[in-house]
Structures are given as C-alpha cells and as structure tokens.
Design a protein around this motif. Structure first.
Motif, short mmCIF file in Angstrom:
data_model
loop_
_atom_site.label_atom_id
_atom_site.label_comp_id
_atom_site.label_asym_id
_atom_site.label_seq_id
_atom_site.Cartn_x
_atom_site.Cartn_y
_atom_site.Cartn_z
N TYR A 176 -10.91 -3.67 7.52
CA TYR A 176 -11.35 -2.37 6.99
C TYR A 176 -10.98 -2.20 5.52
O TYR A 176 -11.60 -1.42 4.79
CB TYR A 176 -10.83 -1.21 7.85
CG TYR A 176 -9.37 -0.89 7.70
CD1 TYR A 176 -8.93 -0.05 6.66
CD2 TYR A 176 -8.42 -1.40 8.58
CE1 TYR A 176 -7.59 0.25 6.51
CE2 TYR A 176 -7.08 -1.11 8.43
CZ TYR A 176 -6.67 -0.29 7.38
OH TYR A 176 -5.35 0.01 7.23
N LYS A 231 -11.93 4.56 5.24
CA LYS A 231 -11.21 5.85 5.37
C LYS A 231 -12.14 7.03 5.07
O LYS A 231 -12.06 8.05 5.74
CB LYS A 231 -9.99 5.87 4.48
CG LYS A 231 -8.90 5.01 5.07
CD LYS A 231 -7.54 5.48 4.63
CE LYS A 231 -6.50 4.51 5.18
NZ LYS A 231 -5.20 4.72 4.62
N ASP A 238 -14.21 12.63 11.38
CA ASP A 238 -13.29 13.66 11.92
C ASP A 238 -13.96 15.03 11.87
O ASP A 238 -13.93 15.78 12.85
CB ASP A 238 -11.98 13.71 11.10
CG ASP A 238 -11.10 12.48 11.32
OD1 ASP A 238 -11.21 11.87 12.40
OD2 ASP A 238 -10.32 12.14 10.41
N ARG A 373 -4.16 8.01 20.56
CA ARG A 373 -3.40 7.48 19.41
C ARG A 373 -2.67 8.60 18.67
O ARG A 373 -1.58 8.39 18.13
CB ARG A 373 -4.33 6.76 18.43
CG ARG A 373 -4.71 5.38 18.92
CD ARG A 373 -5.50 4.68 17.83
NE ARG A 373 -5.97 3.39 18.28
CZ ARG A 373 -6.67 2.55 17.51
NH1 ARG A 373 -6.97 2.89 16.27
NH2 ARG A 373 -7.07 1.40 17.98
N LYS A 378 -0.13 4.51 17.34
CA LYS A 378 -1.09 3.44 17.54
C LYS A 378 -0.55 2.31 18.43
O LYS A 378 0.54 1.87 18.23
CB LYS A 378 -1.51 2.87 16.20
CG LYS A 378 -2.74 1.99 16.32
CD LYS A 378 -3.25 1.55 14.99
CE LYS A 378 -4.24 0.40 15.23
NZ LYS A 378 -4.57 -0.28 14.02
N1 COS Z 1 -9.08 9.79 10.12
C1 COS Z 1 -8.55 9.31 8.99
N2 COS Z 1 -8.12 8.04 8.85
C2 COS Z 1 -8.22 7.22 9.91
C3 COS Z 1 -8.78 7.67 11.13
C4 COS Z 1 -9.19 9.00 11.21
N3 COS Z 1 -9.73 9.50 12.32
N4 COS Z 1 -8.77 6.65 12.01
C5 COS Z 1 -8.22 5.61 11.38
N5 COS Z 1 -7.90 5.96 10.11
C6 COS Z 1 -7.25 5.10 9.10
C7 COS Z 1 -5.89 4.66 9.62
O1 COS Z 1 -4.88 5.54 9.25
C8 COS Z 1 -5.72 3.29 8.99
O2 COS Z 1 -5.24 3.43 7.68
P1 COS Z 1 -3.75 2.89 7.27
O3 COS Z 1 -3.75 1.43 7.62
O4 COS Z 1 -3.63 3.18 5.81
O5 COS Z 1 -2.81 3.70 8.11
C9 COS Z 1 -7.16 2.78 8.88
O6 COS Z 1 -8.02 3.93 8.93
C10 COS Z 1 -7.49 1.83 10.01
O7 COS Z 1 -7.19 2.48 11.21
P2 COS Z 1 -7.18 1.74 12.60
O8 COS Z 1 -6.46 0.43 12.46
O9 COS Z 1 -6.70 2.73 13.60
O10 COS Z 1 -8.72 1.43 12.83
P3 COS Z 1 -9.41 0.72 14.05
O11 COS Z 1 -10.26 -0.37 13.52
O12 COS Z 1 -8.41 0.41 15.12
O13 COS Z 1 -10.46 1.81 14.56
C11 COS Z 1 -11.32 3.72 15.73
C12 COS Z 1 -10.15 3.03 15.02
C13 COS Z 1 -11.70 3.11 17.05
C14 COS Z 1 -10.81 5.12 15.93
C15 COS Z 1 -12.56 3.71 14.77
O14 COS Z 1 -13.13 2.42 14.67
C16 COS Z 1 -13.63 4.68 15.20
O15 COS Z 1 -13.48 5.90 14.99
N6 COS Z 1 -14.73 4.18 15.77
C17 COS Z 1 -15.82 5.00 16.18
C18 COS Z 1 -16.82 5.07 15.10
C19 COS Z 1 -17.88 6.02 15.49
O16 COS Z 1 -17.63 7.19 15.76
N7 COS Z 1 -19.12 5.53 15.46
C20 COS Z 1 -20.22 6.37 15.81
C21 COS Z 1 -21.34 6.17 14.91
S1 COS Z 1 -21.19 6.86 13.35
S2 COS Z 1 -22.37 8.42 13.42
#
Ligand code: COS
Length: 378
Positions: A176, A231, A238, A373, A378
C-alpha cells in the motif's frame, strides 16, 4: 437521536422534493435503466450535490448529518438516485476536498460540488476488490506526466463522470506504500470504457469498467504526495460508509412505509391486515431495526462532524443498516404476499436495490473486519 430544528427543517425540505419529484418516476427509472439527469440538475439547484462542503468551494456549507439525512430521504423513494448522490458526494467530491491542494480545489472541487460536473471513484479492479492494497493498475513517471495502465471495475457513474479519482501503484512490491491517488478527467488520452454492467438492482445508476492504456495525465493531477493514495482512499471510504448506511436506511424505511400502507389498505377475512398480530409483529420488528440503524448512521455522522474518531461507528452503521434494510425489505414482501414480487408494488425494487448495500463500498464481511480491528487492534 433528537434532531435539531434546523436538521428537521432540512429533512422536511428534502422529503418534499423526494416525494413530489423523484417518487413518481422511481418505478420507470428502474424499468428503463435511464440515468436520472433531470434529478442531478434538480439536486444541484437545491444544493444537495455537496451538502457538507463549505460554500466557498461550491457546497451547501452544512455537515455530514445533513448530508446523511439527504441521502436517506432520497433513498427512501429511489435507490438509484440515492446511490448517485452518495457516490458523487462521498467518493467523487471528498478526496479532492480532503487531499486536494488549493489549485485542485479551484479546478475540480467547485464544479463538482455545484453539480456542474459528475465525480466518480475508481478503486475496485477485476482482481482487487476487498483487498484494496492489491491494486494492479500501474503508474509510471514520465517528465511532467504520469502514464497509467490497467483497469477498474464496478465503478459507480464511471462512464458518465467528468472527474474520476483512481488509485495506481508505482511498484506492486511496495504494497500500500506504493499506491498514489490521481485525478483522471473524461477524455484523457488512453482512457476508455468497457461495458456498463447489467445489475440486479439500482438500474438507474451506471456501473462501469474503466480502461487505461498508456493513459497520459499531467503531474498536477496527483492528489497529496506519491504513496498517499491508499490512506486517502481508506479515509474516503470511512466517510462513504456513513452515506451507504444512510442509503440502506432510507431504502429500508421505504420498505417499511410500503408495508404499513399495504397492511392498512388490504384485508384478510374482512379485516385489514394491520389488525393481524403476526403482521403487527413484523411491522414492530422492522421499525425497531430501522430505528436502530438510524441511530447508528446519525451517530457516525455526528462523530465525524465533531472531529472525533468514527471509523468503527461508520462501519457499524453500514453493516447494520444494510442488514436491517434487507430484513425489512424481505418482510415487506412477505406482508404483500404474492403481490410483493410483482412490479405493482415497490417492495420488489427495494429488495433488489438494498442487496447492493450489503456489498458495495465494502462488503459486510469487510465492515466486520474493520469493526473487529478497531476493537481488538490489528
Ligand atoms: N481509515 C484510515 N486509515 C486506514 C484505514 C481506515 N479505515 N484502514 C487502514 N488504514 C491505514 C492503516 O492505518 C495503515 O497505515 P499505517 O501502516 O500507517 O498504520 C494502512 O492504511 C494499511 O492498513 P492495513 O494494513 O490495515 O490495510 P489492509 O491491506 O490490511 O486492508 C482493509 C485493510 C481490509 C480494511 C482494506 O483493504 C479495506 O477497507 N478494504 C475494502 C475496500 C472496499 O471497501 N472496497 C469496496 C470498493 S470501493 S467503492
């Protein structure tokens, strides 16, 4: 949650517009699958296309709670118009409002907020949906330009949008950290469209495939810094979850309204259905679930407006409201009996539209991951 007088007046204004202008056309929109351009124009006139954006950037200068109320009221009569509004405001407008520099705001945010341009958000790909960090679309730097290659799928309003915010990776090995967010304008060289999807519901909403083949965009189209894209997109989602929660709530409320009206006007053994205890039990269950969903949606919106953490609450709102809305739509069909599966009544449309609320902008399973989470770490 008790709304302020100002929020209630706004609710009445949007409800009036939705009932008088959108509701009479909602069935036809579902049947023909035509995009509701006239409602986009009307929503722009009523300053609904960017409710939470400050007036200096073309918005209504209100807050997320007002915005949620607007999406709920429109969703109550027409899911297709509701999803347009939610996708445009939360996904098309927000990333530029949140991460754009002043020049980008002047160029794109103002016309988007005013509803003069349509916005869209390209994250999902043929091989990257729930795993948002698995983006395969690539970007290469070339002097004062970026070159994009790849494809995006299931993009709401994609093929009609003037401005699309997309993610692409500089280097997949970086995960990412390698992802950036870019603004792509309609007509960019190398940017084309695949097919628009035929869907179960939300027929008046457009769901597109976007194709980038050596697509050239200026360097000024980067949002934030290189590597900020994941991000920016997570934080956009969100907020987007609050609006999909509001839409799911609105559709569920529409199903409940239809069930109440049907049960009062249709009789069984000479008595209105509403006199039957089993129907009363279903109505009570639907109404309680919908009210609980409303509290979660409004709470998430109020937290965001107060500048407090709302990630967990937004995911809860989306998860719960779409689950409650599906249950309500299902019960509304049961109350209508066989008439409920015909297009004489709107409940078959509500259940088809509501199903997409459980999947789009993060499935219920993704919402549960986000919630867990936030609670467990996490
Ligand atoms: N808000 C803000 N920042 C976020 C976040 C959130 N909801 N979720 C993750 N982050 C940040 C984390 O803090 C992390 O940053 P740091 O390393 O600086 O702490 C970074 O992003 C990576 O986070 P993480 O390792 O948790 O990411 P993952 O790859 O494990 O993914 C999920 C997390 C599954 C929550 C994410 O891939 C997701 O939301 N997927 C769904 C996407 C979606 O909704 N798709 C629908 C189509 S789009 S219309």
């Amino acid at each position: 949650m008790i709304l302020s007088d100002a929020h209630r007046q706004f609710q009445t204004k949007v409800r009036d517009f939705a009932e008088k202008e959108i509701a009479p056309c909602a069935r036809d929109l579902d049947r023909t699958g035509e995009f509701p351009w006239n409602f986009v124009k009307r929503m722009a006139e009523l300053k609904l296309t960017a409710v939470y954006v400050p007036e200096k950037y073309g918005g209504a200068g209100l807050d997320t709670l007002y915005y949620s109320i607007a999406v709920e009221e429109i969703g109550r009569v027409c899911g297709s118009t509701g999803i347009f509004l939610a996708a445009h405001s939360s996904l098309g407008v927000f990333p530029i409002f949140y991460a754009g520099n002043e020049e980008q705001k002047q160029k794109w945010l103002i016309p988007l907020a005013k509803g003069e341009k349509i916005g869209s958000f390209g994250l999902t790909e043929p091989e990257a949906g729930s795993d948002a960090a698995a983006t395969k679309t690539t970007v290469k730097s070339d002097g004062d330009k970026y070159i994009l290659n790849g494809a995006k799928r299931f993009i709401t309003s994609g093929s009609i949008a003037d401005v699309i915010i997309i993610t692409a990776t500089h280097d997949p090995a970086k995960g990412y950290h390698g992802i950036s967010a870019f603004v792509v304008e309609k007509g960019a060289p190398g940017f084309s469209y695949g097919k628009d999807e035929e869907k179960l519901g939300l027929h008046g909403s457009i769901t597109s495939e976007l194709i980038f083949e050596d697509c050239v965009i200026p360097k000024e189209n980067l949002l934030g810094q290189e590597g900020d894209g994941f991000k920016i997109f997570m934080e956009t989602l969100d907020g987007g979850r609050i609006s999909i929660g509001a839409l799911a709530l609105g559709i569920g409320q529409g199903a409940l309204d239809a069930a109440v009206s049907f049960s009062k006007t249709h009789k069984k053994s000479g008595k209105p259905l509403s006199k039957s205890q089993s129907i009363q039990s279903m109505i009570a269950e639907m109404a309680t679930d919908i009210e609980a969903a409303r509290l979660l949606v409004y709470q998430a919106a109020a937290l965001k407006d107060a500048g407090l953490p709302f990630v967990k609450e937004a995911a809860m709102a989306k998860y719960y409201a779409s689950t409650a809305g599906m249950k309500a739509a299902n019960m509304a069909i049961d109350i209508h009996g066989l008439l409920g599966i015909t297009d004489t009544y709107p409940v078959e449309r509500f259940i088809r539209d509501e199903k997409l609320m459980e999947i789009g902008e993060g499935t219920s399973e993704i919402q549960k991951i986000v919630i867990a989470r936030q609670i467990l770490g996490k």
